[in-house]
Design a protein around this motif. Structure first.
Motif, PDB file in Angstrom:
ATOM      1  N   ILE A   1      75.519  47.511  70.252  1.00 12.96           N
ATOM      2  CA  ILE A   1      74.589  48.605  69.940  1.00 12.96           C
ATOM      3  C   ILE A   1      74.126  48.507  68.486  1.00 12.96           C
ATOM      4  N   LEU A   2      75.059  48.197  67.594  1.00 18.11           N
ATOM      5  CA  LEU A   2      74.718  48.088  66.171  1.00 18.11           C
ATOM      6  C   LEU A   2      73.725  46.956  65.922  1.00 18.11           C
ATOM      7  N   THR A   3      74.004  45.813  66.541  1.00 14.05           N
ATOM      8  CA  THR A   3      73.142  44.646  66.359  1.00 14.05           C
ATOM      9  C   THR A   3      71.719  44.960  66.830  1.00 14.05           C
ATOM     10  N   LEU A   4      71.629  45.590  67.988  1.00 13.27           N
ATOM     11  CA  LEU A   4      70.310  45.916  68.532  1.00 13.27           C
ATOM     12  C   LEU A   4      69.605  46.982  67.694  1.00 13.27           C
ATOM     13  N   SER A   5      70.392  47.953  67.234  1.00 16.20           N
ATOM     14  CA  SER A   5      69.766  49.071  66.508  1.00 16.20           C
ATOM     15  C   SER A   5      69.248  48.653  65.137  1.00 16.20           C
ATOM     16  N   ARG A   6      69.886  47.632  64.548  1.00 12.13           N
ATOM     17  CA  ARG A   6      69.465  47.184  63.221  1.00 12.13           C
ATOM     18  C   ARG A   6      68.020  46.683  63.217  1.00 12.13           C
TER      19      ARG A   6
ATOM     20  N   ASN B   1      63.036  50.117  63.836  1.00 11.07           N
ATOM     21  CA  ASN B   1      62.557  50.707  62.582  1.00 11.07           C
ATOM     22  C   ASN B   1      63.150  52.100  62.318  1.00 11.07           C
ATOM     23  N   GLN B   2      63.790  52.689  63.315  1.00 12.26           N
ATOM     24  CA  GLN B   2      64.435  53.992  63.109  1.00 12.26           C
ATOM     25  C   GLN B   2      65.908  53.832  62.724  1.00 12.26           C
ATOM     26  N   PHE B   3      66.327  52.587  62.399  1.00 13.29           N
ATOM     27  CA  PHE B   3      67.737  52.342  62.099  1.00 13.29           C
ATOM     28  C   PHE B   3      68.271  53.222  60.964  1.00 13.29           C
TER      29      PHE B   3
ATOM     30  N   LEU C   1      67.591  63.040  65.340  1.00 12.87           N
ATOM     31  CA  LEU C   1      66.290  63.717  65.330  1.00 12.87           C
ATOM     32  C   LEU C   1      66.040  64.402  63.993  1.00 12.87           C
ATOM     33  N   VAL C   2      67.098  65.012  63.457  1.00 11.13           N
ATOM     34  CA  VAL C   2      66.976  65.690  62.162  1.00 11.13           C
ATOM     35  C   VAL C   2      66.603  64.687  61.076  1.00 11.13           C
ATOM     36  N   PHE C   3      67.326  63.561  61.027  1.00 21.90           N
ATOM     37  CA  PHE C   3      67.078  62.575  59.967  1.00 21.90           C
ATOM     38  C   PHE C   3      65.749  61.858  60.147  1.00 21.90           C
ATOM     39  N   ARG C   4      65.379  61.640  61.398  1.00 20.36           N
ATOM     40  CA  ARG C   4      64.088  60.977  61.647  1.00 20.36           C
ATOM     41  C   ARG C   4      62.951  61.865  61.149  1.00 20.36           C
TER      42      ARG C   4
END
Lengths: 226, 363
Positions: free
Chosen positions: A186-191, A194-196, B357-360
């Motif tokens: 999950i971490l690898t994909l989330s990095r 752009n919302q990381f 959601l808050v941080f975004r």
């Protein structure tokens, strides 16, 4: 707080506190399983304990969140594993134990610590951040002691005592690997997303809240004999 | 009109006095079963353990057992039967005799206590009442059929009790050893290899031989760790007023109060009868501490002193449920004390989602 105010934080904390009761159940069913299931049961209970021992998983998630390379993850996990193996095997074999709530309260603080560190909390407080590898090693020892306290809360008997400890430890490691696979994935994909940054903050604030919640829960248990 | 006072008096006696005295006899003159009882029958090797002699019912002990009454007290394990030193027994109070000892190595253990015979003289009605309430129904039927209900009795009684307990994981083969007591239960399978929902075959031996056609009562309580027993509170009151009495089957002087309906329950549970081989099949419907009891009574015809002889036996053991994938999942382990795993995960995801959601939004 920079991003959320105190009121919002406390609301989230109160929402989370009831969920903390499930961390680390040692049930009579586990005891029965160990009593009749032999060494395999110790592997099973060790793995189950790790997979449902949320404080351990939260700390692990916090530790790997900060790291970018697979090599670093491997290094830190190895140090954590060595740390908890030492105390898990050593304390159990020599029958060193402590109040479960107090040990778990310290483990909760490790989760809180990791969340604060990942959020650059020390830098913001103008405090020099401790050596990360050293801290992971120390927390590894503490988590191992927590696991040992848990194992000692079972009636393990005298037969094959060391083998039982080693099997429980083996189960813990297996559970840890199983838990790390989705976390790292999950971490690898989330990095790449752009919302990381928002995700990073959300998870680490969650660790802070969870650490405080777990700490309070364990202290409540200690003072009220829960 | 002249009142027939003798008729009224007889009526009064029959309608009021007789039942009253029968009730009193039941309350005061019920006998004592003897059991070997433990807090739990699953022990850890070398742990300190207390074995209690319950002289009364399985739930409440009402008398101690004096050491001079014990013909044998021994523990058998790993093929070796060791006598218990009489000095090791301690009277916890005036009702419970206890033995504290080290559980020893892993294995299936058998402990037994055999007591000397004692005599008791009972008036006919007392004797009939005791036969009924203690489940000595064959003798009561015999007396009824032979018009002997009005005959007083002098009975010789002796008690022989066993307990089987498990230390550690290792099952050993002493569970079916015959202790050579005048009467005893011998299980045909190790009770610790039986699980709730199954049946256990038990043989009843009298002087080493199978005892056929004998009534056996089997009952159980939930395991000691599942709930608390107020074992030591034997003092109750009836309508705010306590009473004291002696029990004819144990003639140590004592003075105590109790709830007769609760304390004197001897025939609850399964009522079984041994077959030609002395066997009974005991149902083990759920987890618990099981106890079997029987009183084998015969008429004595060759004694000037005695009219009856009885031999009492009990056997105690604990049954738990099977532990395999068919009866347990790890998920359910964590259902016992709180919110299930999925609850924690969903809750965590919800919090992370809200925070995200808050941080975004802030970013």
């Amino acid at each position: 707080m920079k991003y959320i105010n105190l009121k919002q934080g406390l609301s989230l904390l109160l929402l989370f506190v009831p969920l903390l009761g499930v961390a680390h159940d040692v049930t009579s069913a586990d005891q029965e399983l160990l009593r009749n299931g032999g060494l395999w049961a110790y592997i099973q209970v060790g793995a189950t304990h790790m997979l449902t021992g949320y404080d351990h998983l939260l700390f692990l998630a916090g530790a790997v969140f900060y790291l970018n390379s697979f090599k670093d993850i491997l290094k830190f996990i190895t140090v954590f594993t060595i740390g908890h193996c030492i105390t898990l095997i050593g304390a159990t074999y020599t029958a060193i134990t402590a109040n479960e709530h107090l040990v778990d309260a310290v483990i909760a603080l490790s989760v809180l610590y990791k969340g604060i560190e990942n959020l650059d909390g020390f830098k913001k407080m103008n405090v020099k951040s401790p050596n990360l590898l050293l801290m992971v090693g120390i927390f590894g020892l503490i988590h191992g002691f927590g696991l040992s306290t848990r194992l000692q809360s079972f009636d393990n008997g005298q037969e094959q005592f060391l083998a039982k400890i080693l099997c429980f430890n083996l189960g813990v490691e297996a559970g840890q690997v199983l838990a790390l696979i989705p976390i790292v994935l999950i971490l690898t994909l989330s990095r790449k997303h752009n919302q990381f940054p928002a995700f990073y903050k959300a998870v680490n604030w969650y660790l802070v809240l969870a650490g405080i919640g777990l700490f309070m829960f364990q202290l409540y248990g200690y003072f009220h004999g829960h | 009109m002249k009142l027939n006072t003798s008729v009224i008096s007889k009526e009064f006696k029959n309608k009021f006095c007789k039942p009253f005295f029968m009730l009193l006899a039941f309350m005061f003159l019920c006998s004592h079963d003897l059991y070997l009882k433990m807090e739990t029958y699953f022990l850890q090797p070398n742990q300190e353990v207390t074995l209690s002699l319950y002289n009364g019912t399985f739930e409440n002990s009402e008398n101690i057992i004096t050491r001079d009454r014990m013909l044998d007290a021994s523990i058998l394990a790993h093929g070796k039967r060791e006598a218990i030193n009489p000095n090791q027994w301690q009277d916890q109070d005036s009702t419970i005799t206890q033995l504290t000892f080290n559980a020893g190595e892993a294995g299936t253990y058998v402990a037994g206590v055999s007591t000397k015979a004692r005599n008791i003289a009972l008036a006919a009605e007392e004797f009939n009442s005791y036969l009924e309430h203690d489940g000595v129904l064959d003798m009561l039927e015999y007396r009824t059929n032979h018009n002997l209900l009005d005959q007083d009795a002098v009975e010789s009684y002796q008690k022989h009790v066993k307990v089987i307990y498990q230390v550690g994981d290792t099952k050993t083969n002493d569970w079916n050893t015959v202790f050579s007591y005048p009467i005893e239960f011998v299980p045909q399978t190790n009770p610790y290899e039986k699980y709730s929902g199954e049946k256990l075959e038990v043989q009843l031996l009298s002087d080493g031989k199978p005892l056929p056609n004998q009534l056996v009562f089997a009952d159980y309580i939930k395991s000691a760790h599942a709930h608390t027993h107020n074992d030591h509170s034997h003092k109750h009151e009836h309508g705010g007023e306590a009473h004291s009495h002696e029990h004819p089957h144990d003639d140590e002087e004592h003075d105590h109060t109790h709830e007769p309906q609760e304390a004197h329950t001897h025939t609850s549970g399964q009522q079984l009868r041994t077959n030609a081989q002395g066997m009974v099949m005991v149902d083990l419907p759920e987890d618990g501490i099981y106890y079997l009891r029987t009183i084998h009574m015969i008429n004595v015809t060759d004694s000037d002193e005695l009219t009856h002889q009885s031999k009492w036996a009990t056997l105690t053991f604990e049954i738990t449920h099977k532990h395999d994938s068919s009866t347990h999942t790890h998920e359910e382990h964590h259902h016992e004390d709180g919110i299930p795993t999925w609850g924690f995960i969903l809750g965590s995801l919800l919090i992370i989602g809200v925070l995200f959601l808050v941080f975004r939004k802030k970013n």
